[in-house]
Write an enzyme that holds these catalytic residues in place. Structure first.
Site, short mmCIF file in Angstrom:
data_model
loop_
_atom_site.label_atom_id
_atom_site.label_comp_id
_atom_site.label_asym_id
_atom_site.label_seq_id
_atom_site.Cartn_x
_atom_site.Cartn_y
_atom_site.Cartn_z
N LYS A 1 17.16 3.93 0.32
CA LYS A 1 18.11 3.82 1.44
C LYS A 1 19.31 3.03 0.93
CE LYS A 1 14.71 3.79 5.23
NZ LYS A 1 14.15 2.96 6.33
N ASP B 1 15.09 -0.68 0.35
CA ASP B 1 15.92 -0.74 1.55
C ASP B 1 16.98 -1.84 1.33
OD1 ASP B 1 16.86 -1.02 4.17
OD2 ASP B 1 14.91 -0.97 5.10
N ARG C 1 0.80 -1.18 0.00
CA ARG C 1 0.00 0.00 0.00
C ARG C 1 0.85 1.26 0.00
NH1 ARG C 1 -3.14 -2.47 4.92
NH2 ARG C 1 -1.40 -3.88 4.66
N GLY D 1 16.58 -4.24 -0.60
CA GLY D 1 16.43 -4.60 -2.01
C GLY D 1 15.73 -5.94 -2.20
N THR E 1 12.66 -7.07 -1.41
CA THR E 1 11.29 -7.04 -1.93
C THR E 1 11.30 -6.85 -3.45
OG1 THR E 1 10.58 -6.02 0.15
CG2 THR E 1 9.03 -5.91 -1.70
N GLU F 1 7.26 1.78 -6.32
CA GLU F 1 7.38 1.31 -4.93
C GLU F 1 7.71 2.50 -4.03
OE1 GLU F 1 6.89 -0.56 -2.58
OE2 GLU F 1 8.51 -1.96 -2.10
N ASP F 2 7.36 2.40 -2.76
CA ASP F 2 7.66 3.49 -1.84
C ASP F 2 9.14 3.59 -1.50
OD1 ASP F 2 7.56 1.16 -0.32
OD2 ASP F 2 6.27 1.97 1.25
P1 IMP Z 1 13.45 -4.11 1.33
O1 IMP Z 1 12.84 -5.39 0.88
O2 IMP Z 1 14.40 -4.31 2.47
O3 IMP Z 1 14.09 -3.32 0.20
O4 IMP Z 1 12.30 -3.24 1.98
C1 IMP Z 1 11.42 -2.50 1.27
C2 IMP Z 1 10.11 -2.39 2.01
O5 IMP Z 1 10.31 -2.22 3.41
C3 IMP Z 1 9.36 -1.17 1.54
O6 IMP Z 1 8.42 -1.53 0.57
C4 IMP Z 1 8.68 -0.69 2.79
O7 IMP Z 1 7.38 -1.24 2.86
C5 IMP Z 1 9.47 -1.23 3.93
N1 IMP Z 1 10.27 -0.18 4.56
C6 IMP Z 1 11.62 -0.03 4.50
N2 IMP Z 1 12.01 1.04 5.21
C7 IMP Z 1 10.89 1.61 5.71
C8 IMP Z 1 10.65 2.79 6.51
O8 IMP Z 1 11.56 3.53 6.91
N3 IMP Z 1 9.34 3.05 6.79
C9 IMP Z 1 8.31 2.26 6.38
N4 IMP Z 1 8.50 1.16 5.62
C10 IMP Z 1 9.78 0.84 5.29
MG MG Z 2 6.24 -1.72 0.97
#
Ligand code: IMP
Ligand code: MG
Length: 185
Positions: free
Chosen positions: A134, A106, A45, A108, A110, A102-103
Site C-alpha cells: 500500500k 502499509d 501469521r 512501513g 512494522t 511479510e503479507d
Molecule cells: P505497517 O506497519 O503499517 O506497514 O502495517 C503492516 C501490517 O499491518 C501488516 O503486517 C498487516 O498485518 C497489517 N495490515 C495492514 N493493512 C492491512 C489490511 O488491509 N488487512 C489486514 N491487515 C493489514
Molecule cells: Mg502482519
C-alpha cells in the site's frame, strides 16, 4: 463467523493471478541468490500462506524460520508504530542471507522495526519480500526488494490475511466494506 459475501467490496487479486505472481517471484528470488543459500523468515501469521507457496517455487537451497510480531496502539483495523515481538527466530542469522516475507507493507513501521532489529544481528544480507504494497500509505521509508502486488487504500483479506483472525484460508485477495462488516451479525 459471517459469510464474507455479506461484506466483500471486490476481489482485487484472484487465485490464478496470485499463483502466477508467486511463481514469478520464486524464479526471480532463485535467480538473485544463485549459488547462495537463504534463510526465509516468515512473519506470522499473515505471511504464512504466501511463504508456503513462495518457498515451493524456490530452486535454491533454503531454510525456514518464523517470527511473530504485533503492532498495537491505533484503531482496530489500522496498524501502528508500536511493535512487539511475540515469537523470535530460532536461528542465529549472523552471516546468513535473510529474506523476510511479510503479507502487507502499509505505513512501513512494522518492517522498519523488524529490519532494524535484525540488522543488529549482522546477517550477511537482509532483503524483504511482501505480497501486497500500500505504497501511498507509507509513513516510514522502507526498502522492499520484492513486491507481489500494489493494492489500493482499502482493508484487504484472504490468502493469509485476516479480518479478526478469520478468512485467511480464502484463495483470493479481496477488499472489505468495513461498514457492512461491522453491521452484519
Ligand atoms: P505497517 O506497519 O503499517 O506497514 O502495517 C503492516 C501490517 O499491518 C501488516 O503486517 C498487516 O498485518 C497489517 N495490515 C495492514 N493493512 C492491512 C489490511 O488491509 N488487512 C489486514 N491487515 C493489514
Ligand atoms: Mg502482519
Amino acid at each position: 463467523m459471517q459469510d464474507y459475501r455479506a461484506f466483500i467490496d471486490e476481489i482485487l487479486v484472484d487465485e490464478k493471478a496470485i499463483e502466477k505472481r508467486v511463481a514469478e517471484l520464486g524464479v526471480q528470488i532463485s535467480r538473485d541468490y544463485t549459488d547462495q543459500s537463504l534463510l526465509v523468515v516468515c512473519l506470522l501469521r499473515g505471511g504464512l500462506t504466501f511463504t508456503a507457496d513462495l518457498t515451493r517455487h524456490l530452486t535454491i537451497p533454503h531454510t525456514l524460520d518464523c517470527m511473530s510480531l504485533s503492532s498495537y496502539g491505533v484503531g482496530r483495523y489500522a496498524s501502528s508504530g508500536n511493535v512487539r515481538v511475540n515469537l523470535d527466530l530460532m536461528t542465529n542469522i549472523e552471516g546468513l542471507n535473510v529474506l523476510l516475507v511479510e503479507d502487507i507493507v502499509d505505513s512501513g513501521r512494522t518492517l522498519a522495526h523488524v529490519l532494524q532489529m535484525l540488522k543488529t544481528r549482522e546477517p550477511r544480507s537482509l532483503k524483504v519480500c511482501v505480497l501486497l504494497d500500500k505504497k501511498y500509505r507509507r509513513e516510514v521509508p522502507v526498502e522492499v526488494d520484492y513486491v507481489g502486488f500494489d493494492v489500493p487504500d482499502k482493508y484487504v483479506f484472504g490468502y493469509g490475511i485476516d479480518i479478526d483472525e478469520h478468512f485467511r484460508h480464502l484463495r483470493f485477495i479481496a477488499s472489505a466494506d468495513l461498514q457492512k462488516y461491522n453491521k452484519t451479525p
